[in-house]
Design a protein around this motif. Sequence first.
Motif, PDB file in Angstrom:
ATOM      1  N   CYS A  95       0.810  -1.215   0.000  1.00 55.08           N
ATOM      2  CA  CYS A  95       0.000   0.000   0.000  1.00 55.08           C
ATOM      3  C   CYS A  95       0.843   1.264   0.000  1.00 55.08           C
ATOM      4  O   CYS A  95       0.432   2.297   0.493  1.00 55.08           O
TER       5      CYS A  95
ATOM      6  N   ARG B  35      -5.216   0.285   7.855  1.00 55.26           N
ATOM      7  CA  ARG B  35      -5.739   0.900   6.640  1.00 55.26           C
ATOM      8  C   ARG B  35      -4.577   1.407   5.795  1.00 55.26           C
ATOM      9  O   ARG B  35      -3.503   1.691   6.308  1.00 55.26           O
ATOM     10  N   CYS B  36      -4.839   1.550   4.510  1.00 52.63           N
ATOM     11  CA  CYS B  36      -3.780   1.967   3.588  1.00 52.63           C
ATOM     12  C   CYS B  36      -3.341   3.400   3.896  1.00 52.63           C
ATOM     13  O   CYS B  36      -4.179   4.304   3.897  1.00 52.63           O
ATOM     14  N   MET B  40      -5.365   7.074   3.256  1.00 60.31           N
ATOM     15  CA  MET B  40      -5.651   8.004   4.349  1.00 60.31           C
ATOM     16  C   MET B  40      -5.069   9.391   4.068  1.00 60.31           C
ATOM     17  O   MET B  40      -5.683  10.404   4.363  1.00 60.31           O
ATOM     18  N   GLN B  45      -7.136   5.727  -3.813  1.00 59.71           N
ATOM     19  CA  GLN B  45      -6.732   4.341  -3.608  1.00 59.71           C
ATOM     20  C   GLN B  45      -5.383   4.097  -4.269  1.00 59.71           C
ATOM     21  O   GLN B  45      -5.111   4.645  -5.331  1.00 59.71           O
ATOM     22  N   CYS B  49      -4.650  -1.291  -2.743  1.00 54.95           N
ATOM     23  CA  CYS B  49      -5.785  -1.222  -1.825  1.00 54.95           C
ATOM     24  C   CYS B  49      -6.728  -2.396  -2.070  1.00 54.95           C
ATOM     25  O   CYS B  49      -7.027  -2.731  -3.212  1.00 54.95           O
TER      26      CYS B  49
END
Lengths: 156, 126
Positions: A95, B35-36, B40, B45, B49
């Motif tokens: 990510c 969370r990514c 954030m 995305q 994601c």
Amino acid sequence: MKHYFTTNGERNFGPFTLEELRAQSLCATTLVWHCELEDWTEAYRLEELADLFEGEVIPPPQIPTTQPINHTDEYRPPMPSSNLGWAICSALFCCTPLGIVAIFYAAQVESVYRRGQYAEAQRLADKASMWATVSAVLGLIYIVMYVLIMTLTDLV
Amino acid sequence: MTRKRWWIGAGIAAMLVVAAVIYYVYDPATMPFPRCPFLMLTGWQCPGCGSQRAIHALLHFDFAAAWRYNAMLVLSIPYVVLLLVSECLGRRGQGRLYRVLNSEVMIWCYFALVVGWWILRNVINI
Ligand SMILES: [Zn+2]
């Protein structure tokens, strides 16, 4: 009337008439040219000069010093791994878009290697690996921090 | 050198097994999984994601759900597996599979695919 030129490999001399040329202390292998010759020719090969070198031992032609150096095939190192698998995993799991940078570098390894720039190919492969690792480490740090903060806030 | 490689391989395999167990048991869609950070920070995305949820779905053989969470991941897994196989088969110039998978054209196509996927998923929200 023909004009003769001589050369020492760096500088050309002339034009000379045949008489002027013969008056010079020519060596048998001095390169001579006139407009009817295709290329520089050793003096002893020319009919009009040959008698100057009668009885002389003609030295063999020099071995050319500018031999093409063809070591590239012998010393070709193996193609460096592009680290593509690593790059893809870091791009999709961590990510952080840094993994995409890793893919960007991985893509160039092959063509640079094919061009014979082996050190550069290795450098690109290392870069791909480096960016993938940075992405993975950042992802890992983030997860650890996240879990820590979550547990701490739960405790509070 | 080969011994070192063996240990690295074993370490990665062990981590994969642990990760697989975690992702099998816990569903990132419901659990407070990390969370990514990119999402954030930017609100966009990233290409990865949904990959955690996708892996959970894949481990439960729910391919449709995995595809919905992150189609790129589902597409990439066979590629990564093939890369790994070709690496094991040897790449000392003879490995044909390795050469094809690591060819410039192949990687650039994949690169374009990922970047395209990244843009597309933010435009049409997938
Ligand atoms: Zn993300």
